[in-house]
Design an enzyme around this catalytic site. Structure first.
Site, PDB file in Angstrom:
ATOM      1  N   LYS A 289       0.829  -1.197   0.000  1.00 25.53           N
ATOM      2  CA  LYS A 289       0.000   0.000   0.000  1.00 25.53           C
ATOM      3  C   LYS A 289       0.872   1.259   0.000  1.00 25.53           C
ATOM      4  O   LYS A 289       2.054   1.212   0.341  1.00 25.53           O
ATOM      5  CB  LYS A 289      -0.889   0.031   1.254  1.00 25.53           C
ATOM      6  CG  LYS A 289      -1.941  -1.047   1.341  1.00 25.53           C
ATOM      7  CD  LYS A 289      -2.720  -0.913   2.650  1.00 25.53           C
ATOM      8  CE  LYS A 289      -3.761  -1.998   2.820  1.00 25.53           C
ATOM      9  NZ  LYS A 289      -4.874  -1.851   1.875  1.00 25.53           N
ATOM     10  N   ARG A 363     -10.384 -11.548   1.652  1.00 21.37           N
ATOM     11  CA  ARG A 363     -11.284 -12.566   1.078  1.00 21.37           C
ATOM     12  C   ARG A 363     -10.677 -13.957   1.152  1.00 21.37           C
ATOM     13  O   ARG A 363     -11.402 -14.953   1.190  1.00 21.37           O
ATOM     14  CB  ARG A 363     -11.623 -12.178  -0.359  1.00 21.37           C
ATOM     15  CG  ARG A 363     -10.462 -12.107  -1.315  1.00 21.37           C
ATOM     16  CD  ARG A 363     -10.758 -11.275  -2.551  1.00 21.37           C
ATOM     17  NE  ARG A 363     -10.904  -9.860  -2.237  1.00 21.37           N
ATOM     18  CZ  ARG A 363     -11.237  -8.932  -3.117  1.00 21.37           C
ATOM     19  NH1 ARG A 363     -11.442  -9.261  -4.385  1.00 21.37           N
ATOM     20  NH2 ARG A 363     -11.352  -7.675  -2.755  1.00 21.37           N
TER      21      ARG A 363
END
Length: 508
Positions: A289, A363
């Site tokens: 990130k 996920r």
């Protein structure tokens, strides 16, 4: 210090420092009439003058603190704007505004006037216990701030006591003492669960590792006499939890799968699986990130915190429901051991996943979380996760996004969210979104087009629901705020605790 609540007329003892009085704009227009004294002629005139100058208009969330200067029995009156017909949500927001006003003048004991003109409609529609709960929630949640790790902790404010005082004419039709105390108690238990979730989420990443999150879960389960299982990396390997293990392999802090059972309905064959994403810190892994704002990634376990807070409240409420709470927790770090784009992993369910972006890690752990819940008896599933930035593009900070395979369960979630004031917006689950997750190398890839990303991310998780009724709640925009609003503070909000409790504890 916890705020204590009492219901009823004052009977001796030390006087409160302030009176809280809700008021609508229509009521405010009548202030200052010598033939219709509301509080005291001078106080009424002062308030009406403020209205005429457009200083205080009794709009929702507006407050006006009036120093009574001996003209009234209490030192302060806090007037709080309220909109007719705004229901429980309006009551909760008005109570939150009152709490912030009381905090600004550091009141320790306040009295809230219960007025039939303000509360009658909500009581008629929802019941006095629900109104009592909403008032309690607004007051308590608005005062709950992040606990800073500072050397000097002496400046912590505490509103120690609240008295709900019925005005003349507020009689049995508005609920008796027992009903009000029932609602107050439920509100206190639920807000305690929200506070627990907030405090857990606000912990820094060097404190809250996966092992430490498991420790907190064990402490909670033991205090509630609940069955808990903590699966370490060795047992996770034996159970082939490839999603969880791949995300956690880049960190020196190994992953954990936490399972808590609450059995409140022994005669029921139904078990609600609550699965909370527990990424204790998310760097994005190899798909790193950007640095600005990365410190907020301590909140990437907000779903796990919500599930634990809900379990805490449900157990203390003795809700008649069976719950299996599952928290897959890991730290997503870049290292020479980290999983990387191009890898193909095998999840606990047997499905394979091609990794195209290591920052789409939530996920993957949730895939194994759903399988774990199903193998431990869940008959319907709700996962809560700070899953995507895409949900913020669609809904901002204003609502939690939802994806489902079952309209009936989705409607139950919506009804619960409407009762609690935690907005949930259903996102489309078109097959085309899932088509973007097709892989040449595996059954699925973990990310696709950036368009429709919130729906696609949810549908990836739904692939592992094995056909059971399932709802995914993406709290990417609602779990953490950059500025306080209403009853939610800056930082962790504990969002979805109250909705999950409402959903699980409401008689169907």
């Amino acid at each position: 210090m916890a705020t204590s609540f009492t219901y009823g007329a004052r009977s001796g003892g030390q006087l409160p420092e302030a009176l809280v009085r809700f008021i609508t704009e229509e009521q405010l227009k009548g202030f200052g009439d010598p033939a219709n004294v509301i509080i005291h002629p001078e106080i009424d005139a002062r308030l009406k003058k403020g209205y005429d100058k457009e200083v205080f208009q009794a709009k929702p969330k507006q407050t006006e603190i009036v120093s009574t200067l001996g003209l009234f029995e209490l030192p302060y009156i806090v007037f709080v704007g309220y909109e007719d017909g705004s229901g429980l949500d309006g009551i909760r927001r008005a109570a939150a505004a009152a709490a912030k006003a009381l905090k600004s003048i550091r009141v320790k004991h306040a009295e809230v006037l219960l007025q039939s003109t303000i509360l009658n409609v909500a009581i008629t529609e929802k019941g006095a216990d629900a109104v009592a709960q909403a008032l309690t929630e607004g007051l308590v949640l608005a005062l709950h701030d992040r606990k800073p790790l500072k050397k000097d902790q002496t400046d912590r404010f505490a509103l120690e006591e609240i008295t709900f005082k019925p005005e003349a004419g507020f009689d049995e039709k508005h609920g008796n003492k027992q009903v009000w105390e029932l609602g107050i108690n439920r509100g206190k238990i639920i807000t305690d669960g929200v506070g627990y979730a907030r405090d857990l989420t606000n912990l820094p990443g060097n404190d809250l590792t996966p092992e430490r999150l498991a420790f907190h879960a064990e402490e909670l389960a033991n205090s509630l006499d609940l069955e808990i299982e903590v699966i370490d990396e060795w047992t996770a390997t034996e159970q082939r939890m490839g999603g969880l293990l791949s995300v956690g392999q880049g960190s020196i802090n190994p992953p954990r799968m936490i399972v808590i059972h609450y059995k409140g309905a022994s005669d029921s064959s139904e078990t609600l699986g609550l699965i909370g994403k527990g990424i204790t810190f998310d760097t994005g892994g190899i798909s790193l990130k950007k640095a600005p704002g990365m410190e907020e990634m301590i909140s990437d376990m907000g779903g796990a915190a919500a599930v634990l807070g809900a379990v805490k409240a449900l157990a203390e409420l003795k809700a008649e429901v069976n719950i299996v709470a599952v928290i897959p927790t890991a730290e997503n770090m870049p290292s020479d051991r980290a999983f990387k784009p191009g890898d193909v992993i095998r999840t606990m369910s047997g499905y394979t996943v091609e990794i195209v972006n290591t920052d789409a890690e939530g996920r993957l752990v949730l895939a194994d979380g759903l399988t774990t819940a199903i193998r431990r008896g869940a008959t319907k599933l709700i996962d809560v996760a700070t899953l995507t930035g895409a949900v913020m593009v669609a809904l901002g900070y204003e609502a939690t996004g939802a994806v489902t395979n079952n309209d009936s369960l989705m409607e139950e979630v919506k009804r619960a969210s409407e009762q609690t004031g935690e907005r949930v917006w259903q996102l489309p689950a078109y097959a085309e979104f899932k088509n973007n997750l097709k892989s040449d190398a595996a059954d699925l890839k973990n990310s696709g087009s950036r368009y429709g990303g919130a729906s696609a991310g949810g549908l990836f998780i739904g692939h592992f629901a094995e056909g059971l009724p399932w709802v995914h709640l993406d709290i990417g925009g609602t779990a953490w705020l950059e500025a306080s609003r209403g009853w939610e503070p800056k930082g962790a909000t504990g969002v979805m605790v109250r909705t999950l409790v409402e959903l699980a504890s409401t008689k169907k």
